[in-house]
Design a protein around this motif. Structure first.
Motif, PDB file in Angstrom:
ATOM      1  N   LYS A 164       0.834  -1.211   0.000  1.00  0.00           N
ATOM      2  CA  LYS A 164       0.000   0.000   0.000  1.00  0.00           C
ATOM      3  C   LYS A 164       0.864   1.253   0.000  1.00  0.00           C
ATOM      4  O   LYS A 164       0.574   2.226  -0.702  1.00  0.00           O
ATOM      5  CB  LYS A 164      -0.940   0.011   1.213  1.00  0.00           C
ATOM      6  CG  LYS A 164      -2.095  -0.932   1.083  1.00  0.00           C
ATOM      7  CD  LYS A 164      -2.991  -0.875   2.305  1.00  0.00           C
ATOM      8  CE  LYS A 164      -4.137  -1.856   2.175  1.00  0.00           C
ATOM      9  NZ  LYS A 164      -5.035  -1.812   3.325  1.00  0.00           N
ATOM     10  N   GLU A 165       1.936   1.235   0.778  1.00  0.00           N
ATOM     11  CA  GLU A 165       2.869   2.360   0.824  1.00  0.00           C
ATOM     12  C   GLU A 165       3.530   2.559  -0.543  1.00  0.00           C
ATOM     13  O   GLU A 165       3.707   3.694  -1.002  1.00  0.00           O
ATOM     14  CB  GLU A 165       3.931   2.117   1.902  1.00  0.00           C
ATOM     15  CG  GLU A 165       4.882   3.260   2.107  1.00  0.00           C
ATOM     16  CD  GLU A 165       4.225   4.500   2.696  1.00  0.00           C
ATOM     17  OE1 GLU A 165       4.749   5.596   2.443  1.00  0.00           O
ATOM     18  OE2 GLU A 165       3.203   4.388   3.392  1.00  0.00           O
ATOM     19  N   ASN A 166       3.881   1.481  -1.208  1.00  0.00           N
ATOM     20  CA  ASN A 166       4.469   1.569  -2.540  1.00  0.00           C
ATOM     21  C   ASN A 166       3.483   2.168  -3.532  1.00  0.00           C
ATOM     22  O   ASN A 166       3.851   2.979  -4.370  1.00  0.00           O
ATOM     23  CB  ASN A 166       4.939   0.194  -3.020  1.00  0.00           C
ATOM     24  CG  ASN A 166       6.352  -0.123  -2.604  1.00  0.00           C
ATOM     25  OD1 ASN A 166       7.266  -0.125  -3.425  1.00  0.00           O
ATOM     26  ND2 ASN A 166       6.550  -0.389  -1.325  1.00  0.00           N
ATOM     27  N   TYR A 167       2.220   1.755  -3.452  1.00  0.00           N
ATOM     28  CA  TYR A 167       1.203   2.318  -4.350  1.00  0.00           C
ATOM     29  C   TYR A 167       1.108   3.840  -4.179  1.00  0.00           C
ATOM     30  O   TYR A 167       0.934   4.561  -5.146  1.00  0.00           O
ATOM     31  CB  TYR A 167      -0.168   1.689  -4.093  1.00  0.00           C
ATOM     32  CG  TYR A 167      -0.481   0.516  -4.990  1.00  0.00           C
ATOM     33  CD1 TYR A 167      -0.805   0.699  -6.328  1.00  0.00           C
ATOM     34  CD2 TYR A 167      -0.464  -0.781  -4.496  1.00  0.00           C
ATOM     35  CE1 TYR A 167      -1.107  -0.372  -7.146  1.00  0.00           C
ATOM     36  CE2 TYR A 167      -0.760  -1.864  -5.304  1.00  0.00           C
ATOM     37  CZ  TYR A 167      -1.079  -1.651  -6.641  1.00  0.00           C
ATOM     38  OH  TYR A 167      -1.370  -2.720  -7.446  1.00  0.00           O
ATOM     39  N   LYS A 168       1.234   4.301  -2.939  1.00  0.00           N
ATOM     40  CA  LYS A 168       1.107   5.736  -2.665  1.00  0.00           C
ATOM     41  C   LYS A 168       2.363   6.522  -3.008  1.00  0.00           C
ATOM     42  O   LYS A 168       2.269   7.641  -3.511  1.00  0.00           O
ATOM     43  CB  LYS A 168       0.770   5.971  -1.186  1.00  0.00           C
ATOM     44  CG  LYS A 168      -0.667   5.719  -0.844  1.00  0.00           C
ATOM     45  CD  LYS A 168      -1.020   6.285   0.518  1.00  0.00           C
ATOM     46  CE  LYS A 168      -0.555   5.348   1.607  1.00  0.00           C
ATOM     47  NZ  LYS A 168      -0.992   5.742   2.944  1.00  0.00           N
ATOM     48  N   ASN A 169       3.535   5.970  -2.731  1.00  0.00           N
ATOM     49  CA  ASN A 169       4.753   6.780  -2.773  1.00  0.00           C
ATOM     50  C   ASN A 169       5.839   6.290  -3.727  1.00  0.00           C
ATOM     51  O   ASN A 169       6.940   6.818  -3.699  1.00  0.00           O
ATOM     52  CB  ASN A 169       5.357   6.858  -1.365  1.00  0.00           C
ATOM     53  CG  ASN A 169       4.422   7.534  -0.401  1.00  0.00           C
ATOM     54  OD1 ASN A 169       3.851   8.571  -0.694  1.00  0.00           O
ATOM     55  ND2 ASN A 169       4.230   6.932   0.762  1.00  0.00           N
ATOM     56  N   ASN A 170       5.550   5.307  -4.548  1.00  0.00           N
ATOM     57  CA  ASN A 170       6.568   4.765  -5.435  1.00  0.00           C
ATOM     58  C   ASN A 170       6.166   5.034  -6.880  1.00  0.00           C
ATOM     59  O   ASN A 170       5.213   4.462  -7.386  1.00  0.00           O
ATOM     60  CB  ASN A 170       6.708   3.255  -5.186  1.00  0.00           C
ATOM     61  CG  ASN A 170       7.744   2.599  -6.052  1.00  0.00           C
ATOM     62  OD1 ASN A 170       8.037   3.047  -7.143  1.00  0.00           O
ATOM     63  ND2 ASN A 170       8.288   1.502  -5.576  1.00  0.00           N
ATOM     64  N   SER A 171       6.919   5.871  -7.549  1.00  0.00           N
ATOM     65  CA  SER A 171       6.566   6.269  -8.912  1.00  0.00           C
ATOM     66  C   SER A 171       7.114   5.323  -9.980  1.00  0.00           C
ATOM     67  O   SER A 171       6.805   5.470 -11.155  1.00  0.00           O
ATOM     68  CB  SER A 171       7.074   7.679  -9.193  1.00  0.00           C
ATOM     69  OG  SER A 171       8.495   7.706  -9.156  1.00  0.00           O
ATOM     70  N   THR A 172       7.930   4.327  -9.590  1.00  0.00           N
ATOM     71  CA  THR A 172       8.509   3.432 -10.589  1.00  0.00           C
ATOM     72  C   THR A 172       7.561   2.319 -11.005  1.00  0.00           C
ATOM     73  O   THR A 172       7.725   1.747 -12.078  1.00  0.00           O
ATOM     74  CB  THR A 172       9.809   2.770 -10.076  1.00  0.00           C
ATOM     75  OG1 THR A 172       9.499   1.870  -9.012  1.00  0.00           O
ATOM     76  CG2 THR A 172      10.821   3.805  -9.632  1.00  0.00           C
ATOM     77  N   GLY A 173       6.611   1.976 -10.145  1.00  0.00           N
ATOM     78  CA  GLY A 173       5.698   0.879 -10.436  1.00  0.00           C
ATOM     79  C   GLY A 173       6.248  -0.477 -10.065  1.00  0.00           C
ATOM     80  O   GLY A 173       5.620  -1.497 -10.317  1.00  0.00           O
ATOM     81  N   ILE A 174       7.440  -0.505  -9.451  1.00  0.00           N
ATOM     82  CA  ILE A 174       8.056  -1.759  -9.040  1.00  0.00           C
ATOM     83  C   ILE A 174       8.236  -1.743  -7.523  1.00  0.00           C
ATOM     84  O   ILE A 174       8.797  -0.802  -6.966  1.00  0.00           O
ATOM     85  CB  ILE A 174       9.426  -1.974  -9.712  1.00  0.00           C
ATOM     86  CG1 ILE A 174       9.311  -1.832 -11.236  1.00  0.00           C
ATOM     87  CG2 ILE A 174       9.988  -3.348  -9.353  1.00  0.00           C
ATOM     88  CD1 ILE A 174      10.647  -1.773 -11.927  1.00  0.00           C
TER      89      ILE A 174
END
Length: 115
Positions: free
Chosen positions: A55-65
């Protein structure tokens, strides 16, 4: 709890995979087949942790990986303070998967922007 982690090292390593994260992301992870209640409770803790991290990656990760960012001309994979750096994304993927770490593309659209 630490004793449970040691006791179930093999099962935990088998659980912490790209396939597990994908099942979590798609909402289809089923631990119903796990009959050992101690093991099930340990895996549920890891499931919650991966869910929150995703969930944190979905919010704050712009690479998609999952766990990957681009920083100062390097692609970086970071897992709980452990960092892997590479000059390009293919090299990073090779290193990460070679170490049996999770490599999960959760957003193809964002990834394509970087390519």
């Amino acid at each position: 709890m630490r004793q449970d982690l040691v006791k179930y090292t093999t099962e935990i390593l088998e659980f912490l995979t790209t396939e597990t994260l994908e099942a979590i992301d798609w909402g289809v992870l089923d631990l119903g087949h796990v009959k050992d209640l101690e093991l099930k409770s340990v895996l549920m803790i890891f499931e919650r942790s991966l869910t929150l991290e995703l969930k944190e990656n979905y919010k704050n990760n712009s690479t998609g990986i999952f766990r990957v960012r681009y920083d100062d001309d390097f692609w970086c994979y970071e897992e709980f303070g452990y960092k892997i750096k590479a000059k390009n994304l293919d090299e990073l993927r090779e290193i990460v998967t070679g170490q049996n770490r999770i490599w999960y593309v959760f957003d193809e659209f964002s990834l394509n922007i970087w390519r």
